[in-house]
Design an enzyme around this catalytic site. Sequence first.
Site, PDB file in Angstrom:
ATOM      1  CE  LYS A 101      14.932  -3.860  11.326  1.00 18.86           C
ATOM      2  NZ  LYS A 101      15.516  -4.866  10.402  1.00 18.86           N
ATOM      3  CG  ASP A 153      12.616   5.632  10.107  1.00 19.49           C
ATOM      4  OD1 ASP A 153      12.518   4.507   9.584  1.00 19.49           O
ATOM      5  OD2 ASP A 153      11.668   6.449  10.128  1.00 19.49           O
ATOM      6  CE1 TYR A 197      10.201  -3.203  11.142  1.00 17.74           C
ATOM      7  CE2 TYR A 197      10.027  -0.827  11.461  1.00 17.74           C
ATOM      8  CZ  TYR A 197      10.564  -1.912  10.785  1.00 17.74           C
ATOM      9  OH  TYR A 197      11.463  -1.714   9.767  1.00 17.74           O
ATOM     10  CB  ALA A 233      13.246  -7.277   8.536  1.00 15.66           C
ATOM     11  CE1 TYR A 234       5.369 -10.497  11.551  1.00 21.02           C
ATOM     12  CE2 TYR A 234       5.240  -8.106  11.737  1.00 21.02           C
ATOM     13  CZ  TYR A 234       4.623  -9.347  11.718  1.00 21.02           C
ATOM     14  OH  TYR A 234       3.267  -9.426  11.854  1.00 21.02           O
ATOM     15  CB  THR A 235       8.774  -4.859   7.072  1.00 20.76           C
ATOM     16  OG1 THR A 235       8.027  -5.626   6.116  1.00 20.76           O
ATOM     17  CG2 THR A 235      10.256  -5.201   6.953  1.00 20.76           C
TER      18      THR A 235
END
Length: 316
Positions: A142, A115, A138, A73-75
Amino acid sequence: MIWLIGCKGMLGTEIARQLDEAKLSWVGTDREIDITNPQELENFENSIETASYFPSEKTHSDRQIKWIINCAAYTNVDKAEEDTELAAKLNCEGPKNIARLARKIGAKLIHISTDYVFNGEGSSPYTEDMEKEPLGVYGKTKSDGEDAIQKEMNQYYIIRTAWLYGFDGKNFVYTMTKLMNSHDSINVVNDQFGTPTCTLDLAAAILKLIEKADNAKEIIGPKSAPAFGIYHFSGMGEISWFDFAEEIYKLGKKYKRITAECKVNPCTTEEFGAKVKRPHYSVLCKDKITKELKIKIPTWQQSLERFIKANSFNPL
């Protein structure tokens, strides 16, 4: 055979460790396979049958991918606001490609989400069926990744988690430990609420999910597989980042991870000056996953103490 995507990240590394301990057959990939490129994913899956890392006695059925765990993932929440194209590719396009391949080869998919798909304006723990309303890039990417998986396949488990920390990678616990050893005082926000999650606990839940599904009978009842869909997993409890920092300091001193004196001061998000708006409240309800897996999730304090006193604790 389990294919672990993102095997060198903080969560992926812990899952890999526990897969080894459980003596489960798995293969891992990281940045060497571009999840935004469907052909690269398919080429890797096709290559597994003749790959050199398998012992010669492995049969064809042993080498078939039955599970895919996607931790890639890109976090970077702040940077995502500028790097929107890459964030969308890694968090939406990548999961879509993985889901499409999983459906094609008949594999079940476990995908890690966040979340941040919620707006954080609630005041009670979020359940899996609550409406999504992400605040920034973000969270939006997601959320889009979740939607893409649901459109591509039916045999998926999407696990939303929050405030993740672990032995292998940058995280809040390591950052606080370093700051507390080098500063007389630090400021930590006290108006954002959630629950920390240790990778040790999340990885164990993922393996439990696989075990329960693989051992399930083709009947409805106690031996049935966990229902496909979205699940929430985090530690138990409800705290602010300030509460988290105070406990890190207390346990850090107890186990001599922190040797300096440091005062932890509460501050507001506005005073702290965050670049991107974060959810004010992001506590996740874990009733569904505890019921399905019949597990008891540790409190966030129990997990944090286990983490800090472990031999593997090593701020980067």
